[in-house]
Design a protein around this motif. Sequence first.
Motif, PDB file in Angstrom:
ATOM      1  N   SER A 156     -41.491  24.863  10.100  1.00 48.00           N
ATOM      2  CA  SER A 156     -40.795  26.125  10.355  1.00 48.00           C
ATOM      3  C   SER A 156     -41.303  26.726  11.654  1.00 48.00           C
ATOM      4  N   VAL A 157     -40.392  27.287  12.441  1.00 48.90           N
ATOM      5  CA  VAL A 157     -40.731  27.857  13.739  1.00 48.90           C
ATOM      6  C   VAL A 157     -40.237  29.292  13.786  1.00 48.90           C
ATOM      7  N   LEU A 158     -41.087  30.193  14.289  1.00 45.67           N
ATOM      8  CA  LEU A 158     -40.698  31.591  14.484  1.00 45.67           C
ATOM      9  C   LEU A 158     -40.578  31.848  15.976  1.00 45.67           C
ATOM     10  N   LEU A 159     -39.356  32.105  16.441  1.00 48.25           N
ATOM     11  CA  LEU A 159     -39.091  32.357  17.851  1.00 48.25           C
ATOM     12  C   LEU A 159     -39.279  33.844  18.123  1.00 48.25           C
ATOM     13  N   SER A 163     -34.854  40.926  23.087  1.00 46.67           N
ATOM     14  CA  SER A 163     -33.436  40.613  22.963  1.00 46.67           C
ATOM     15  C   SER A 163     -32.902  40.074  24.284  1.00 46.67           C
ATOM     16  N   GLY A 164     -32.112  38.996  24.192  1.00 44.61           N
ATOM     17  CA  GLY A 164     -31.499  38.435  25.392  1.00 44.61           C
ATOM     18  C   GLY A 164     -32.313  37.380  26.092  1.00 44.61           C
ATOM     19  N   THR A 165     -33.411  36.907  25.489  1.00 42.22           N
ATOM     20  CA  THR A 165     -34.255  35.907  26.150  1.00 42.22           C
ATOM     21  C   THR A 165     -33.852  34.472  25.829  1.00 42.22           C
ATOM     22  N   GLY A 166     -32.889  34.278  24.926  1.00 42.55           N
ATOM     23  CA  GLY A 166     -32.412  32.931  24.632  1.00 42.55           C
ATOM     24  C   GLY A 166     -33.031  32.305  23.401  1.00 42.55           C
ATOM     25  N   LYS A 167     -33.383  33.126  22.419  1.00 39.31           N
ATOM     26  CA  LYS A 167     -34.032  32.588  21.211  1.00 39.31           C
ATOM     27  C   LYS A 167     -33.086  31.688  20.416  1.00 39.31           C
ATOM     28  N   GLU A 168     -31.805  32.064  20.323  1.00 37.82           N
ATOM     29  CA  GLU A 168     -30.872  31.208  19.584  1.00 37.82           C
ATOM     30  C   GLU A 168     -30.630  29.903  20.329  1.00 37.82           C
ATOM     31  N   LEU A 169     -30.566  29.945  21.655  1.00 37.29           N
ATOM     32  CA  LEU A 169     -30.411  28.707  22.415  1.00 37.29           C
ATOM     33  C   LEU A 169     -31.605  27.783  22.190  1.00 37.29           C
ATOM     34  N   ALA A 170     -32.809  28.368  22.113  1.00 39.49           N
ATOM     35  CA  ALA A 170     -33.998  27.570  21.845  1.00 39.49           C
ATOM     36  C   ALA A 170     -33.926  26.962  20.447  1.00 39.49           C
ATOM     37  N   ALA A 171     -33.436  27.739  19.477  1.00 41.91           N
ATOM     38  CA  ALA A 171     -33.292  27.219  18.120  1.00 41.91           C
ATOM     39  C   ALA A 171     -32.309  26.053  18.082  1.00 41.91           C
ATOM     40  N   ARG A 172     -31.206  26.179  18.807  1.00 39.99           N
ATOM     41  CA  ARG A 172     -30.230  25.091  18.857  1.00 39.99           C
ATOM     42  C   ARG A 172     -30.833  23.849  19.524  1.00 39.99           C
ATOM     43  N   ALA A 173     -31.666  24.072  20.551  1.00 35.53           N
ATOM     44  CA  ALA A 173     -32.303  22.934  21.222  1.00 35.53           C
ATOM     45  C   ALA A 173     -33.253  22.219  20.269  1.00 35.53           C
ATOM     46  N   ILE A 174     -33.977  22.959  19.456  1.00 37.44           N
ATOM     47  CA  ILE A 174     -34.867  22.350  18.464  1.00 37.44           C
ATOM     48  C   ILE A 174     -34.051  21.519  17.481  1.00 37.44           C
ATOM     49  N   HIS A 175     -32.957  22.089  17.002  1.00 38.70           N
ATOM     50  CA  HIS A 175     -32.104  21.363  16.061  1.00 38.70           C
ATOM     51  C   HIS A 175     -31.520  20.094  16.687  1.00 38.70           C
ATOM     52  N   ASP A 176     -31.029  20.206  17.918  1.00 40.64           N
ATOM     53  CA  ASP A 176     -30.371  19.074  18.569  1.00 40.64           C
ATOM     54  C   ASP A 176     -31.323  17.907  18.804  1.00 40.64           C
ATOM     55  N   ARG A 177     -32.632  18.182  18.897  1.00 37.05           N
ATOM     56  CA  ARG A 177     -33.605  17.122  19.148  1.00 37.05           C
ATOM     57  C   ARG A 177     -34.399  16.754  17.906  1.00 37.05           C
ATOM     58  N   VAL A 234     -34.818  38.304  11.889  1.00 38.33           N
ATOM     59  CA  VAL A 234     -35.256  38.319  10.492  1.00 38.33           C
ATOM     60  C   VAL A 234     -36.105  39.540  10.179  1.00 38.33           C
ATOM     61  N   GLY A 235     -36.681  40.162  11.206  1.00 41.78           N
ATOM     62  CA  GLY A 235     -37.493  41.354  10.996  1.00 41.78           C
ATOM     63  C   GLY A 235     -36.708  42.543  10.511  1.00 41.78           C
ATOM     64  N   ASP A 236     -35.379  42.499  10.623  1.00 42.99           N
ATOM     65  CA  ASP A 236     -34.526  43.597  10.168  1.00 42.99           C
ATOM     66  C   ASP A 236     -34.092  43.430   8.721  1.00 42.99           C
ATOM     67  N   ASP A 266     -31.772  20.948   1.105  1.00 47.13           N
ATOM     68  CA  ASP A 266     -32.749  20.422   2.058  1.00 47.13           C
ATOM     69  C   ASP A 266     -32.411  21.014   3.423  1.00 47.13           C
ATOM     70  N   VAL A 267     -33.106  22.061   3.807  1.00 44.96           N
ATOM     71  CA  VAL A 267     -32.841  22.718   5.087  1.00 44.96           C
ATOM     72  C   VAL A 267     -34.158  22.979   5.807  1.00 44.96           C
ATOM     73  N   ARG A 268     -34.079  22.984   7.119  1.00 46.20           N
ATOM     74  CA  ARG A 268     -35.209  23.423   7.940  1.00 46.20           C
ATOM     75  C   ARG A 268     -34.953  24.860   8.347  1.00 46.20           C
ATOM     76  N   ILE A 269     -35.986  25.682   8.277  1.00 44.39           N
ATOM     77  CA  ILE A 269     -35.839  27.100   8.577  1.00 44.39           C
ATOM     78  C   ILE A 269     -36.398  27.408   9.957  1.00 44.39           C
ATOM     79  N   LEU A 270     -35.555  27.968  10.802  1.00 45.31           N
ATOM     80  CA  LEU A 270     -35.967  28.545  12.076  1.00 45.31           C
ATOM     81  C   LEU A 270     -35.627  30.027  12.025  1.00 45.31           C
ATOM     82  N   ALA A 271     -36.517  30.868  12.493  1.00 48.43           N
ATOM     83  CA  ALA A 271     -36.280  32.307  12.465  1.00 48.43           C
ATOM     84  C   ALA A 271     -36.606  32.894  13.827  1.00 48.43           C
ATOM     85  N   ALA A 272     -36.037  34.068  14.102  1.00 46.25           N
ATOM     86  CA  ALA A 272     -36.281  34.738  15.376  1.00 46.25           C
ATOM     87  C   ALA A 272     -36.373  36.232  15.137  1.00 46.25           C
ATOM     88  N   THR A 273     -37.135  36.891  15.997  1.00 43.74           N
ATOM     89  CA  THR A 273     -37.250  38.343  15.918  1.00 43.74           C
ATOM     90  C   THR A 273     -37.633  38.908  17.276  1.00 43.74           C
TER      91      THR A 273
END
Length: 451
Positions: A156-159, A163-177, A234-236, A266-273
């Motif tokens: 599990s990774v906590l990004l 706001s606006g720094t690209g946390k979701e793009l980083a999450a997608r990159a983790i998933h894609d690789r 996720v902090g909200d 069976d899921v991998r959890i990525l979260a951001a805040t």
Amino acid sequence: PFFRTLQEAFGVERMSLEIPGRGARRDAHAGPEGRWARVDRRDSDDGDAPARFVLVTGGEPGNEPGTLEVAMLSTRNRASRLRIGRDEPFDETETLSIQALGGVASLALDAPREWRERREVALWTDGAPFAGLVGNAPAMREAFAMIARVAPTQTSVLLLGESGTGKELAARAIHDRSQRSEGPFVAINCPSIPRELIEAELFGHEKGAFTGATAMRPGKVEVADGGTLFLDEVGDMEPATQVRLLRFLEEREFQRVGGRETRRVDVRILAATSRDLTAEVARGAFREDLYYRLNVVPLRMPSLRERREDVATLAAHFLKEPRRLSSRALDVLMKHDWPGNVRELRNAIEYAATVGSGDVLDESHLPDSVRSAGGAPEAMRVGGTWDLHSGETLEARLQEVEAALIRTTLESTDWNQSAAARRLGVTETKVRNRMKQYGIRRPGDATGGAS
């Protein structure tokens, strides 16, 4: 080093690693002067190649006092067990800390060193290592390297980041690789879902579970089965939902709202805040045990202020050839503080490309919030006048400043009202009401309502 840390920080005196299906077991005991004495036992031989293991969270205290059992997963997907022990029982905080420490240690065990080195060389020779993530500043290179390291694991990774720094793009990159790249990537923006519906959105609901539930609907957790679930902001999340999420993370089981059947996924959890979750934990707004479950490996995305050398590259990326910015326009961009980070820069370039003509765009085509000193509204700029106009009242001027601040903040957050409310330190309802009061609307939104 991992086992040495267990000994020094937690007083661990013994450990046992069992490898089912391989017929092997490795025991170790703390000896004199802190040295580990290892005793290997192998019931059957399965080749000379050493087994590599990735530690995953989810371990539970063993039945014996002073024993902790941590679940492990080999790269061949063979479940294994690591048991560590000492004379005194482990409390909950120590248990979570050991699991978090093991998650970090797993990064070094996940793949051969030479594979990781080859991956990083390829990362820097490729002009665009991750789709959507652009930059060559040292802070971004560190982020890219961490993405490459955590992607192949199940950790599990906590990004973290503004706001606006690209946390979701980083999450997608983790998933894609990751090994789950063929599976779904499901994102859920926690503050955008009404609090009374967030559990149904996450875990689904049965027909008739509540008013308006006219049919069964699977939740995001179920849809993400076999892939990655990304929990944005996720902090909200409300405290009651935090409890259900924690239970799911511990057991990987859930029930739909209004249902009785227990389901497993069976899921991998990525979260951001964008919040400081340690501060939220300290004031009791975020559960400490959930924080440790999510924060196995923290990955911080830098703000645009920390990588100003990437501003020109990002601007060119968003503008596209043959159009370009004049040197004076670039100078304005370099001096701006970018409170909305890359998202604000993207919006500024899109604005300039829309209002400007020709191949060269100058500073006059940039939004007022960028051209002004620090993005302050006209009434607050350095050198501007603070005198009231003839017939103007203090209340009218304050409303003008408030409207300008709200508009500027909305523009910098891509008109995300939740993010704007957090930055302004007010409720989302207040932002929505002020938008209606001052007639603030997103460009292209003819309704003038909430976006």
